[in-house]
Write an enzyme that holds these catalytic residues in place. Sequence first.
Site, PDB file in Angstrom:
ATOM      1  N   TYR A  83     -19.211  48.198  43.037  1.00  0.00           N
ATOM      2  CA  TYR A  83     -20.541  48.183  42.421  1.00  0.00           C
ATOM      3  C   TYR A  83     -20.359  47.940  40.936  1.00  0.00           C
ATOM      4  CZ  TYR A  83     -25.062  49.899  40.669  1.00  0.00           C
ATOM      5  OH  TYR A  83     -26.284  50.020  40.039  1.00  0.00           O
ATOM      6  N   ASP A 134     -13.987  46.215  35.401  1.00  0.00           N
ATOM      7  CA  ASP A 134     -15.166  47.063  35.227  1.00  0.00           C
ATOM      8  C   ASP A 134     -14.685  48.515  35.241  1.00  0.00           C
ATOM      9  OD1 ASP A 134     -17.466  48.495  35.253  1.00  0.00           O
ATOM     10  OD2 ASP A 134     -18.345  47.538  37.022  1.00  0.00           O
ATOM     11  N   LYS A 194     -20.507  55.424  31.098  1.00  0.00           N
ATOM     12  CA  LYS A 194     -20.264  56.807  31.537  1.00  0.00           C
ATOM     13  C   LYS A 194     -19.532  57.670  30.489  1.00  0.00           C
ATOM     14  CE  LYS A 194     -21.256  55.798  36.272  1.00  0.00           C
ATOM     15  NZ  LYS A 194     -21.036  54.560  36.992  1.00  0.00           N
TER      16      LYS A 194
HETATM   17  C1  LIG Z   1     -21.979  53.356  37.131  1.00  0.00           C
HETATM   18  C2  LIG Z   1     -21.335  52.024  37.194  1.00  0.00           C
HETATM   19  C3  LIG Z   1     -21.963  50.864  36.690  1.00  0.00           C
HETATM   20  C4  LIG Z   1     -23.388  50.862  36.202  1.00  0.00           C
HETATM   21  O1  LIG Z   1     -23.572  51.670  35.098  1.00  0.00           O
HETATM   22  P1  LIG Z   1     -25.074  52.181  34.763  1.00  0.00           P
HETATM   23  O2  LIG Z   1     -24.905  52.929  33.477  1.00  0.00           O
HETATM   24  O3  LIG Z   1     -25.478  53.037  35.923  1.00  0.00           O
HETATM   25  O4  LIG Z   1     -25.917  50.983  34.622  1.00  0.00           O
HETATM   26  C5  LIG Z   1     -21.248  49.681  36.674  1.00  0.00           C
HETATM   27  N1  LIG Z   1     -20.003  49.631  37.143  1.00  0.00           N
HETATM   28  C6  LIG Z   1     -19.365  50.703  37.651  1.00  0.00           C
HETATM   29  C7  LIG Z   1     -17.966  50.578  38.130  1.00  0.00           C
HETATM   30  C8  LIG Z   1     -20.030  51.932  37.713  1.00  0.00           C
HETATM   31  O5  LIG Z   1     -19.405  52.981  38.268  1.00  0.00           O
END
Ligand SMILES: *Cc1c(COP(=O)(O)O)cnc(C)c1O
Length: 425
Positions: free
Chosen positions: A142, A237, A265
């Site tokens: 994701y 990511d 995060k």
């Molecule tokens: C949480 C997450 C996102 C999205 O971040 P948001 O702040 O929720 O938009 C993208 N990539 C990864 C790997 C994530 O865990």
Amino acid sequence: MTNNQNLFEKSRIHIPGGVNSPVRAFGSVGGSPLFFKKGKGAHVWDEDGKCYVDYVGSWGPMILGHAHPEVIRAVCETAELGLSFGAPTRLELEMADLLCELLPSMDQVRLVSSGTEATMSAIRLARGYTGRSAIVKFEGCYHGHADSLLVKAGSGALTFGNPSSAGVPPETAQHTLVLDYNDAGKLEETFDKLGEKIAAVIIEPVAGNMNLVAPKQAFLETLRNCCTKYGSVLIFDEVMTGFRVGLASAQGLYGIRPDLTTLGKVIGGGMPVGAFGGKKEIMQSLAPLGPVYQAGTLSGNPVAMAAGLATLKLLQAPGFFEKLSEKTRILTEGLASIAKDAGIAFSAQSVGGMFGLYFRETPPESYAEVMQCDKEAFNRFFHFMLDEGIYFAPSAFEAGFVSIAHEEAEMEKTLSAARKYFSKA
Ligand SMILES: *Cc1c(COP(=O)(O)O)cnc(C)c1O
């Protein structure tokens, strides 16, 4: 009706589904979601006053535990000076310098307000820089909810993807190839056929959005080599793994240097922050220097920077990640051993401060294997533990998180509840 249930009923009137992000609705595990009113250290309290050991940590950011006094102080002091200027501030400079120092693959970085914004911008940048359209992602990963990333595998080998959400035009999804995580052979085959069309590969270097799937070292190396050979941009990511699996993040842990990295995060310490950065040559394609447009009214918000900087300062303490990893290992090894004694098909593993729990014999290595986990068994376990005051992610397909504030008492409480459950299951 409990306060939680009452609030959920009321929320459904003006908020679709009663929640502002779907997984919060408990759709996967069933039942009514908890409404939290406070958190402190390893604990959260719901609106009925019940206390839980928290293994969600706001889905990763709360690595120091909730309401850490130094983070709260930094936020309050900064807020006193004004909430937003829409102009450069010293705190953004400090954050950019720190991120580039901690992640050697990053020469330059731009700050945004969420992980989604970071990945969406990184994809646009990679396309603008290479002049190519195709991107590769992996099933089960994701990367936020931008159109080009809400794509699932198409039918048959080497076909472009299908939208995984209504509202994503098929033409958008058609530029995204979806491959199997940890399948180096298919990756090479894809690059040999289409490499010159591929702008970027985006990957969670430790997958944490299909439960937890650890990467094979050889797979990551193949990925790096394919991108180098064909001039495609490798995007790690690390929105979840950044400063969560180690101080040098997943790229440091596995010794792979991506071209671009996305963060979120932990670097916001619980405030809305994202970032994307990498090679100077690529980053200089961004406006105002280059032709790739990207902007944000609240980007680099001072209060968010203050929370992130305070968090990043504390997690640089000597031994921080050794301690965090040890705590997480005690949890997963403890759970696995209890289940084994009870003869339950269960396994668990951790990478740094994140972990996966699986109702199957061994940790999965792909999305298909994740799907083989016994979801109903997880849901029963989840609700039992919740009753016992242990809050795991409300879905069998999410990773879990331990904070530095989780002490032996919290671990013991968790393991003893699990002992009770597995002995009856
Ligand atoms: C949480 C997450 C996102 C999205 O971040 P948001 O702040 O929720 O938009 C993208 N990539 C990864 C790997 C994530 O865990």
